[in-house]
Design an enzyme around this catalytic site. Structure first.
Site, PDB file in Angstrom:
ATOM      1  N   ARG A  54      -1.648  -1.628   6.088  1.00 39.24           N
ATOM      2  CA  ARG A  54      -2.417  -0.836   5.369  1.00 39.24           C
ATOM      3  C   ARG A  54      -2.257   0.668   5.248  1.00 39.24           C
ATOM      4  O   ARG A  54      -2.479   1.476   4.311  1.00 39.24           O
ATOM      5  CB  ARG A  54      -4.003  -1.034   5.510  1.00 39.24           C
ATOM      6  CG  ARG A  54      -4.905  -0.036   4.954  1.00 39.24           C
ATOM      7  CD  ARG A  54      -5.137  -0.300   3.454  1.00 39.24           C
ATOM      8  NE  ARG A  54      -6.026   0.404   2.596  1.00 39.24           N
ATOM      9  CZ  ARG A  54      -6.672   0.372   1.487  1.00 39.24           C
ATOM     10  NH1 ARG A  54      -5.698  -0.527   0.670  1.00 39.24           N
ATOM     11  NH2 ARG A  54      -7.502   1.067   1.020  1.00 39.24           N
ATOM     12  N   TYR A  55      -1.503   1.277   6.622  1.00 41.20           N
ATOM     13  CA  TYR A  55      -1.327   2.648   6.638  1.00 41.20           C
ATOM     14  C   TYR A  55      -0.364   3.101   5.476  1.00 41.20           C
ATOM     15  O   TYR A  55       0.701   2.751   5.634  1.00 41.20           O
ATOM     16  CB  TYR A  55      -0.989   2.849   7.949  1.00 41.20           C
ATOM     17  CG  TYR A  55      -2.073   2.628   9.054  1.00 41.20           C
ATOM     18  CD1 TYR A  55      -3.484   2.530   8.874  1.00 41.20           C
ATOM     19  CD2 TYR A  55      -1.458   2.400  10.456  1.00 41.20           C
ATOM     20  CE1 TYR A  55      -4.265   2.202   9.621  1.00 41.20           C
ATOM     21  CE2 TYR A  55      -2.387   2.080  11.449  1.00 41.20           C
ATOM     22  CZ  TYR A  55      -3.895   2.264  11.204  1.00 41.20           C
ATOM     23  OH  TYR A  55      -4.849   1.756  11.970  1.00 41.20           O
ATOM     24  N   SER A  56      -0.946   4.022   4.626  1.00 38.41           N
ATOM     25  CA  SER A  56      -0.069   4.385   3.755  1.00 38.41           C
ATOM     26  C   SER A  56       0.770   3.342   2.772  1.00 38.41           C
ATOM     27  O   SER A  56       1.841   3.599   2.678  1.00 38.41           O
ATOM     28  CB  SER A  56       0.939   5.633   4.182  1.00 38.41           C
ATOM     29  OG  SER A  56       0.356   6.768   4.848  1.00 38.41           O
TER      30      SER A  56
END
Length: 339
Positions: A54-56
């Site tokens: 999910r991160y970036s």
């Protein structure tokens, strides 16, 4: 740097672990900066790196993969899954369909053939524990993951998942990743007793309380942290719970000064002092942030300092309980409290 056993796995991990949430557009950290941060972290004794799909939108995993190229075997590599990845309704959650697909996507982005720790980012109320644990067990047997864990699960869901693993003869979660800081101590009353009972490793996130404990947030100063630019409501000191946090920070700053510590050393030394905590995840946005945080690697707080902290924020207390990510759904959605 101190090293501790990750639950009952036998794997040794550093007491400070590198969280890569800020790599990419979230923290505006470039590839060169991310690589420099990874280089310095490894040189400082960090051996666990944690990221998430999910991160970036996957950019963090890609940047971590490039930064660790050529030294994969020296790193305990962790990532997470279950948060939405785009608008497609089935590109989220912890169903077998999504876990099998998204792990391959994460491995591709990371440029590796396996991860050491695969974590369910948030509990998925729509998927049974048996479904999720069965898929994770098969992925483990296929050699694509070595261990798996949960993240920000309520205590009762941690217990339920342990029971389901035993009931269905499946592998179990061996770690939990909860939010924990001096300002958010709620897990001391419910999650940590459970993780200690089941022998889970605990990797705590946000030990600096989204920057409140970084030393940058003080009375009379403009709050200009990166987090405050896109989450201003969490730093509006006219709101009572934020005022309470600022009051606590001012008192904690005096404790740190008297002990000859920075606020970062006080904050990280506090969370790593708990016997139920394995590692604190630090999330530097720049190399300078990392060096300030690594300075806390060997910090051991005295009993007097820990007692002083307890008088400022009582054990088991969350100063911003509404920001917790493990609240039972029925407390957030009135329709779930009505027949």
């Amino acid at each position: 740097m101190q090293y501790r056993t990750l639950g009952r796995t036998g794997v040794q991990v550093s007491s400070l672990a590198l969280g890569a949430m800020n790599f990419g557009k979230i923290g505006r950290t470039t590839q060169d900066e991310a690589t420099a941060i990874v280089d310095a972290a490894l040189e400082g004794g960090v051996n666990l790196i944690d990221t998430a799909d999910r991160y970036s939108d996957g950019e963090s995993e890609e940047m971590v993969g490039k930064a660790i190229a050529g030294r994969r075997d020296d790193i305990v590599l962790a990532t997470k899954v279950s948060m939405p990845m785009g608008d497609e309704r089935n590109h989220q959650g912890s169903s077998r369909r999504w876990l099998v697909t998204e792990l391959d996507n994460s491995l591709r982005r990371l440029g590796v053939d396996h991860v050491d720790l695969y974590q369910i980012h948030r509990w998925d109320a729509n998927t049974s524990d048996e479904e999720t644990l069965s898929a994770l067990t098969d992925l483990q047997r296929a050699g694509k993951i070595r261990y798996f864990g949960s993240s920000t699960f309520p205590a009762y869901r941690i217990v339920q998942a342990q029971w389901a693993a035993r009931e269905h003869h499946l592998s179990r979660y061996v770690t939990e990743q909860p939010s924990y800081s001096i300002l958010q101590r709620g897990i001391e009353s419910h999650v940590l007793p459970v993780t200690e009972e089941y022998g889970l490793g605990v990797l705590v996130w946000s030990p600096l309380a989204s920057g409140w404990l970084s030393g940058a947030v003080r009375e009379g100063r403009d709050i200009t942290t990166n987090r405050s630019t896109f989450m201003p409501q969490r730093f509006d000191t006219t709101v009572p719970f934020n005022r309470a946090r600022l009051d606590a920070v001012e008192q904690l700053a005096k404790v740190a000064d008297e002990a000859g510590l920075t606020m970062i050393q006080l904050a990280l030394g506090f969370v790593t002092a708990h016997p139920g905590v394995t590692s604190a995840l630090i999330g530097p946005r720049t190399p300078a942030h990392l060096h300030a945080q690594l300075a806390a690697a060997d910090t051991v707080l005295s009993a007097d300092v820990l007692d002083a902290i307890d008088t400022i924020v009582a054990p088991g207390t969350d100063l911003a309980a509404h920001e917790k990510s493990d609240t039972p759904p029925a407390l957030l959605d009135a329709s779930l409290r009505r027949r």
